[in-house]
Design an enzyme around this catalytic site. Sequence first.
Site, PDB file in Angstrom:
ATOM      1  N   GLY A  11       0.778  -1.240   0.000  1.00  0.00           N
ATOM      2  CA  GLY A  11       0.000   0.000   0.000  1.00  0.00           C
ATOM      3  C   GLY A  11       0.804   1.281   0.000  1.00  0.00           C
ATOM      4  O   GLY A  11       0.307   2.327   0.429  1.00  0.00           O
ATOM      5  N   SER A  12       2.026   1.243  -0.529  1.00  0.00           N
ATOM      6  CA  SER A  12       2.794   2.502  -0.571  1.00  0.00           C
ATOM      7  C   SER A  12       2.140   3.502  -1.525  1.00  0.00           C
ATOM      8  O   SER A  12       2.184   4.713  -1.292  1.00  0.00           O
ATOM      9  CB  SER A  12       4.256   2.251  -0.952  1.00  0.00           C
ATOM     10  N   ARG A  64     -15.109 -15.790  -9.337  1.00  0.00           N
ATOM     11  CA  ARG A  64     -14.554 -14.443  -9.458  1.00  0.00           C
ATOM     12  C   ARG A  64     -15.677 -13.439  -9.785  1.00  0.00           C
ATOM     13  O   ARG A  64     -15.687 -12.321  -9.281  1.00  0.00           O
ATOM     14  CB  ARG A  64     -13.512 -14.457 -10.593  1.00  0.00           C
ATOM     15  N   HIS A 108       1.199   0.525 -13.254  1.00  0.00           N
ATOM     16  CA  HIS A 108       2.035  -0.648 -13.522  1.00  0.00           C
ATOM     17  C   HIS A 108       3.507  -0.212 -13.574  1.00  0.00           C
ATOM     18  O   HIS A 108       3.829   0.782 -14.235  1.00  0.00           O
ATOM     19  CB  HIS A 108       1.618  -1.298 -14.843  1.00  0.00           C
ATOM     20  N   ASP A 144      -2.997  -6.046 -17.120  1.00  0.00           N
ATOM     21  CA  ASP A 144      -2.147  -4.885 -17.440  1.00  0.00           C
ATOM     22  C   ASP A 144      -2.382  -4.413 -18.878  1.00  0.00           C
ATOM     23  O   ASP A 144      -1.456  -4.250 -19.672  1.00  0.00           O
ATOM     24  CB  ASP A 144      -0.664  -5.237 -17.216  1.00  0.00           C
ATOM     25  N   GLU A 173       6.238   6.322  -9.165  1.00  0.00           N
ATOM     26  CA  GLU A 173       4.819   5.968  -8.992  1.00  0.00           C
ATOM     27  C   GLU A 173       4.126   6.906  -8.017  1.00  0.00           C
ATOM     28  O   GLU A 173       3.014   7.379  -8.272  1.00  0.00           O
ATOM     29  CB  GLU A 173       4.695   4.544  -8.434  1.00  0.00           C
TER      30      GLU A 173
HETATM   31  C1  GRF Z   1       3.282  -1.102  -7.508  1.00  0.00           C
HETATM   32  O1  GRF Z   1       4.594  -1.270  -7.996  1.00  0.00           O
HETATM   33  C2  GRF Z   1       2.296  -0.988  -8.632  1.00  0.00           C
HETATM   34  O2  GRF Z   1       2.830  -0.419  -9.777  1.00  0.00           O
HETATM   35  C3  GRF Z   1       1.945  -2.439  -8.899  1.00  0.00           C
HETATM   36  O3  GRF Z   1       1.920  -3.027  -7.628  1.00  0.00           O
HETATM   37  C4  GRF Z   1       2.807  -2.342  -6.764  1.00  0.00           C
HETATM   38  C5  GRF Z   1       2.036  -1.999  -5.526  1.00  0.00           C
HETATM   39  O4  GRF Z   1       2.856  -1.476  -4.513  1.00  0.00           O
HETATM   40  N1  GRF Z   1       0.691  -2.538  -9.605  1.00  0.00           N
HETATM   41  P1  GRF Z   1       2.222  -0.868  -3.206  1.00  0.00           P
HETATM   42  O5  GRF Z   1       1.335  -1.942  -2.580  1.00  0.00           O
HETATM   43  O6  GRF Z   1       1.418   0.337  -3.584  1.00  0.00           O
HETATM   44  O7  GRF Z   1       3.366  -0.520  -2.310  1.00  0.00           O
END
Ligand code: GRF
Length: 189
Positions: A11-12, A64, A108, A144, A173
């Site tokens: 969740g960063s 699902r 992504h 993706d 990101e």
């Molecule tokens: C990120 O690198 C995002 O691009 C990918 O999953 C990762 C999630 O990281 N889809 P975080 O959980 O937000 O730290």
Amino acid sequence: MNFAVLASGNGSNLQAIIDAIKKKKIKANLNVVISDKKDAFVLKRALKAGIPTVVIDLKFFKSRASMDKAIVKELKGFGIDFVVLAGYMRILSSYFVKAYKNKILNIHPALLPLFKGAHAIRDAFDAGVKTTGVTVHFVDEKVDHGPIIAQESLRIKKGESLKSLEARIHKVEHKMYPKVIDFFAKGRI
Ligand code: GRF
């Protein structure tokens, strides 16, 4: 505009979004964080910020599709206008994609359409490419995949370690996603 974040892990990116909302860099309301993993750290981050959380785990559903019906029901209940995937490790069913058509974003850690999948940073690193980056795109039923909204590239330095590359990608990101979310919320995408 009200939005939800769906996430499965650390969740960063959610944290970057929460921080941007606090600084008024995203002018939209984050009403709920939904995870498919009850122990995901992302839920702790949401709780700390006072954001409601919901866990919707596939193991309690027949399929699902029925899981995604439950997610869409929650999203409607929270008055959600658009959905932000941030490390949500599931493919969305067409029911979900149709319910929020062109209103689901994903981030992504590579320059799509290159290096799809769960190990994109490592795959790019192992391939020896000189440039990789980050993509934000609309989500469809494929992994993706979907119209690209924004990309930022990053040169892999000579002799750089995978760890260093990962850190630099995440930094990109955390700047890029809040910006795109704010643009989307303002109707500029
Ligand atoms: C990120 O690198 C995002 O691009 C990918 O999953 C990762 C999630 O990281 N889809 P975080 O959980 O937000 O730290």
